[in-house]
Design a protein around this motif. Sequence first.
Motif, PDB file in Angstrom:
ATOM      1  N   GLY A 142     -43.036  21.774  99.631  1.00 18.08           N
ATOM      2  CA  GLY A 142     -43.647  20.510 100.034  1.00 18.08           C
ATOM      3  C   GLY A 142     -45.147  20.570  99.819  1.00 18.08           C
ATOM      4  N   SER A 143     -45.772  19.423  99.782  1.00 15.19           N
ATOM      5  CA  SER A 143     -47.206  19.333  99.526  1.00 15.19           C
ATOM      6  C   SER A 143     -48.010  19.585 100.800  1.00 15.19           C
ATOM      7  N   ILE A 144     -49.124  20.304 100.654  1.00 13.11           N
ATOM      8  CA  ILE A 144     -50.050  20.535 101.763  1.00 13.11           C
ATOM      9  C   ILE A 144     -51.146  19.477 101.644  1.00 13.11           C
ATOM     10  N   ASP A 145     -50.919  18.331 102.226  1.00 13.96           N
ATOM     11  CA  ASP A 145     -51.873  17.223 102.103  1.00 13.96           C
ATOM     12  C   ASP A 145     -52.837  17.205 103.283  1.00 13.96           C
ATOM     13  N   VAL A 146     -53.971  16.517 103.089  1.00  9.40           N
ATOM     14  CA  VAL A 146     -54.997  16.475 104.142  1.00  9.40           C
ATOM     15  C   VAL A 146     -55.432  15.029 104.376  1.00  9.40           C
TER      16      VAL A 146
END
Length: 590
Positions: A142-146
């Motif tokens: 999964g993406s590590i979004d901010v």
Amino acid sequence: MMPHTFHIPVLGLGYSIDTPIKVAKYGISSVASIVDDELIERMRIHYARQRGEDDTPITKSDPDYRSRRITTYLDLMHRIVEEEFENLKSQPFGTGSDIDRYFDLLPADSKLKLRYEAMLTMPDGVEKDAEASALRAQLVPGSIDVNIMSKVDKMNTDSDGNLLDDIYTDALAALRGFALSRLSSSIILSAGMNPHLYSYLEAFADFLPNGEGNFRKKVILKVSDYRSALIQAKFLAKKGIWVSEFRIESGLNCGGHAFATEGNLLGPVLEEFKNRRDEMFTELFALYGAALEGKGIALIHAPRTRISVQGGIGTAAENAFLLEHYGIEATGWGSPFLLVPEVTNVDKVTLNELANADSDAYYVSDSSPLGVLFNNFKNSTAEKQRLERITKGRPGSPCNKRYLVSNTEFTTEPICTASREYQNLKIKQLLALDPQPTDLQKQINAVTEKLCLCEGLSTAALLKNDLIKPRENNAVAICPGPNLAFFSGIYTLDEMVGHIYGKIDLLAKHLRPNMFINELNLYVDYLKKDVERHAAALNDKKAKYFSKFRANLLEGINYYKKLIPEITNQTVAYRQEMMAQLEAIEGRLL
């Protein structure tokens, strides 16, 4: 292509600060806030010590400390996720390990899941081994979004009190922290447009397309209506920055800060995006192509834009209807994950309160020092502490982090309206009025309602990870959406994901109106309170605003009347009940 059709949005300052570490290896994308660099630094040191890595603190006396703290923490998260994901991929199938959990969590109609289930039934041998290897190669984390709240962007000073350059404001330093990290993921810009911040995106090559037309880092806009989305995206396109996703959020039926639109309901907003998606893409692409040409960048492939929606989704049927009817790519499930301890940072006291609270405990408040509506929880320890301080004659909070300082009514330096300093000065001013206003207590209550969010929204993460220092305030503020009132229990990741995809029903015992009805009720209640607040001194501008607001709600009701027959994944009785609820709300409004 992401394996899941949902993501976990940002949850406060600390509730999802390390959620990517917990779920990314299973292919689930999530969002961490990068507003509170002090919490971020403490979490980095915490994980570094667990792993035996360098835990040398990045102090406030270090150059560009805020940006560096964020970059270093994001790089640490990236390493942890990468290692755990590679470990997962190497595990044997059929032993109940994390690799099996990865596939079990996928939706039932996932092609990858169907292949996995077929592979498990194959006889041992070369063909099964080859298919197992092929499946491993298909896995993605999964993406590590901010997330950055665009307008939380105070100026900063050096150790001598001199103002630092523009690039050291809170929002720009946070953006730089993400831009210089090793992550290949997305930054979600929320809470309105900040031209200063948006223009700074141009400074980083990772936001521009590479030779294949792909982005190392993407921009996601969190929006509540089509018009504001287009204005922001056009501004960025002219700078050569592409919006890779519009994340549509309900104005009121969401967690955290609530940005009430002028009665623009979620269904009609989604319909406008659906109908005007191609038109929007064409307009943006023309501006974007010209901007890239000016930078000497030749565009090989037209970039893609996703549309997702979040805010108040509560059942698998609602989730599926949104994806299918509006043709969107993903949904966001935030507040329900506050009840999943293995995913989010909620301390035990708050977790038990959330799990057992009724709907009265959730309310839209004026608690935020930003002056924006804020979804609050009456049973939080921070709310109890706020009331205790008032009773003791010491309203307000010590102001240590200063992220939300903005008021210069009494001081040269901006201070926070939740601070003890501001509240004392404001109350003294009100008490000195002569003659005293008839609503004096109401005005004082409005002052003391403000709550310290910088500390309160990060404390649970410190409590959960045993990082609270002696004498440090341990009062927790939490900002769940009103939808959480329908969930009562503490759940596992498997249960919550199973609920999202319809494998199980966590709300089977609850009578819950459709998400569109819930949002509509919130808007009607909001309008009613706003009208009452201004009834004594109603000017022409406000009267026009109320008139437009009401007209938009009525237009939305008519839209839903036509939509209800199309909700074919629900029973006839459900649709009839929804129509009856709609007509009752229309009666209230008229």
